[in-house]
Design a protein around this motif. Structure first.
Motif, PDB file in Angstrom:
ATOM      1  N   THR A 178      46.570  81.074 -68.109  1.00 61.74           N
ATOM      2  CA  THR A 178      46.673  79.661 -67.760  1.00 61.74           C
ATOM      3  C   THR A 178      48.037  79.388 -67.158  1.00 61.74           C
ATOM      4  N   PRO A 230      41.669  76.376 -65.244  1.00 56.53           N
ATOM      5  CA  PRO A 230      42.476  75.557 -66.157  1.00 56.53           C
ATOM      6  C   PRO A 230      43.908  75.400 -65.670  1.00 56.53           C
ATOM      7  N   HIS A 232      47.683  73.696 -67.489  1.00 58.85           N
ATOM      8  CA  HIS A 232      48.309  73.020 -68.633  1.00 58.85           C
ATOM      9  C   HIS A 232      49.565  72.323 -68.155  1.00 58.85           C
ATOM     10  N   LYS A 249      40.038  64.141 -67.256  1.00 60.59           N
ATOM     11  CA  LYS A 249      39.218  64.661 -68.361  1.00 60.59           C
ATOM     12  C   LYS A 249      37.833  64.024 -68.363  1.00 60.59           C
ATOM     13  N   ARG A 254      39.445  70.807 -66.055  1.00 56.46           N
ATOM     14  CA  ARG A 254      39.935  71.700 -67.119  1.00 56.46           C
ATOM     15  C   ARG A 254      41.461  71.587 -67.232  1.00 56.46           C
ATOM     16  N   THR A 256      44.729  70.499 -69.744  1.00 54.21           N
ATOM     17  CA  THR A 256      45.311  70.194 -71.059  1.00 54.21           C
ATOM     18  C   THR A 256      46.739  69.738 -70.841  1.00 54.21           C
ATOM     19  N   GLU A 258      50.606  68.502 -72.948  1.00 56.42           N
ATOM     20  CA  GLU A 258      51.462  68.376 -74.133  1.00 56.42           C
ATOM     21  C   GLU A 258      52.472  67.256 -73.907  1.00 56.42           C
ATOM     22  N   ASP A 307      46.728  66.645 -75.534  1.00 59.86           N
ATOM     23  CA  ASP A 307      46.069  67.592 -76.429  1.00 59.86           C
ATOM     24  C   ASP A 307      46.926  68.005 -77.608  1.00 59.86           C
ATOM     25  N   GLY A 363      45.082  72.797 -81.744  1.00 54.33           N
ATOM     26  CA  GLY A 363      45.062  72.609 -80.299  1.00 54.33           C
ATOM     27  C   GLY A 363      45.793  73.671 -79.504  1.00 54.33           C
ATOM     28  N   THR A 367      43.994  76.798 -77.314  1.00 54.72           N
ATOM     29  CA  THR A 367      44.190  76.794 -75.867  1.00 54.72           C
ATOM     30  C   THR A 367      44.701  78.138 -75.367  1.00 54.72           C
TER      31      THR A 367
END
Length: 428
Positions: A178, A230, A232, A249, A254, A256, A258, A307, A363, A367
């Motif tokens: 990722t 994906p 992130h 989302k 895809r 995520t 933080e 996430d 989470g 991931t």
């Protein structure tokens, strides 16, 4: 022969007093506390009376500085801070010297971790997305993955070339890696560490607007949707970014994301307070935002739009931070304080307990394919014991990291890790 290797006695877990039985590094059973036990039945007995249980946490965004900047932090001291901070899994960024863009650097990191902390915290390197983080040529991702990298990132040097970034995302996905992206427009007040707005105007400081982050968030989301791979998003800090992520989302992208503890408890107002005015301890990239942004970040973490959490642990020497704002580096040291800060949000009713568990335990581990514990039979025996009532003051003497650079210095926090087990072995 002992039926288990370890029993943790009389610990509090979700409001009840329990015994935790461990064998060969795995959870065997969590049961109501027995009035008495036969010590010969267990290899080790840990008395946890008065302490609470918590599964070990995962931090996916840490700067350990080694190799190259060991005066700021090294692998030994960083993992020590992680262990005392409640973290069992640590992902470390590639902005070392040399950059982690070859198998040899990755392997050296893992060797150092094994030498200093053979039983954990577990170190998972993040490889460079491009060679030397220069944004010109893709790194050898297959080599990096084989050496032990679990993700790739250009860290704090966003890739300017969108076509190259597209190819990087596609290439990384071929190896099951990722891409983690630091979202910042590469031309808009890069790295100034102060939010553009009323506070920056009042202090006479250059500021970076929230749109500089949101522009890159939008680019990454659109590319992830186009490629169906994906992505992130690191340390999201503002409402504009959250809006883009929420809509993405809803479309099934895809993505995520933080955020960090400091975006949940601090705002740009910290920089203008009489006792902290112009202090570079609050200079971070992306910058501390507005009170409205802070509330949105907390809501987004509670509802799952964001996430999980990460510290973005960025240790620096005090001589580097105790200078004028415009020359100080960005970054906050966060491994020592993250648990107490975010557990305090749970205790005070601002963060849901299920959101806390997702943010630090399930989470990030799910991931990036890392081990985690939910106290079910067969789970890894990764947990720490903490005193929820112990108060401590943040400062150089109470922090385990070499990096003492935090805007929380002098703050009294509640909740302190007392001991930590990984795979049933006590690491602190």
């Amino acid at each position: 022969m002992a039926k288990t290797n370890l029993i943790v006695r009389r610990a509090m877990l979700d409001g009840r007093e329990v015994d935790v039985l461990v064998h060969r590094g795995k959870i065997v059973e969590v049961r109501d506390c027995a009035p008495e036990i036969d010590p010969e039945e267990f290899g080790q007995v840990e008395d946890a009376y008065g302490l609470s249980l918590m599964p070990s946490m995962t931090d996916v965004h840490v700067h350990l500085r080694e190799p190259g900047f060991e005066y700021k932090e090294d692998i030994a001291s960083g993992l020590g801070a992680a262990a005392w901070g409640g973290f069992g899994n640590i992902l470390c960024m590639a902005n070392t010297s040399p950059v982690n863009d070859t198998a040899s650097v990755t392997e050296t990191m893992l060797e150092k971790a094994g030498q200093h902390w053979p039983n954990g915290p577990r170190l998972f390197p993040i490889g460079a997305l491009t060679k030397g983080l220069k944004g010109e040529e893709l790194s050898p991702m297959a080599e990096l993955k084989d050496a032990g990298c679990v993700a790739v990132s250009n860290d704090g040097v966003p890739v300017k070339n969108t076509d190259l970034f597209r190819k990087a995302m596609d290439y990384a996905a071929n190896f099951g890696l990722t891409v983690i992206d630091h979202c910042e427009d590469p031309y808009m007040a890069v790295g100034v560490g102060v939010n553009d707005g009323e506070i920056s105007d009042t202090l006479g400081l250059p500021g970076q607007p929230d749109v500089a982050e949101a522009l890159q968030v939008a680019r990454d989301v659109l590319l992830a949707e186009f490629l169906d791979v994906p992505v992130h998003l690191a340390h999201v800090s503002c409402e504009k970014s959250v809006d883009i992520i929420r809509r993405a989302k809803a479309r099934g992208v895809r993505v995520t994301a933080e955020t960090c503890p400091h975006y949940l408890v601090l705002t740009e107002d910290w920089l203008a307070a009489p006792e902290t005015e112009y202090s570079a301890m609050g200079k971070v990239n992306p910058p501390l935002r507005t009170e409205a942004d802070r509330k949105v970040m907390l809501d987004a973490l509670n509802d799952g739009t964001i996430d999980f959490l990460a510290t973005d642990h960025a240790p620096h020497g005090m001589h580097e931070k105790e200078v004028e704002m415009d020359v100080a580096p960005c970054g906050i040291s966060g491994l020592d304080t993250a648990f107490a800060v975010t557990w305090g949000l749970v205790r005070d009713g601002h963060l849901k307990r299920e959101a806390f568990d997702r943010a630090w335990i399930t989470g990030p581990a799910q991931t990036f394919g890392l081990p985690f514990n939910t106290f079910q039979p067969g789970d890894p025996a990764d947990f720490f014991l903490f005193d929820p009532e112990e108060e401590w003051t943040v400062g150089p003497k109470t922090m385990h990291s070499k990096g003492k650079n935090t805007p929380l210095t002098g703050t009294v926090l509640k909740g302190r890790v007392k001991t930590h087990f990984l795979a049933g072995k006590k690491i602190v």
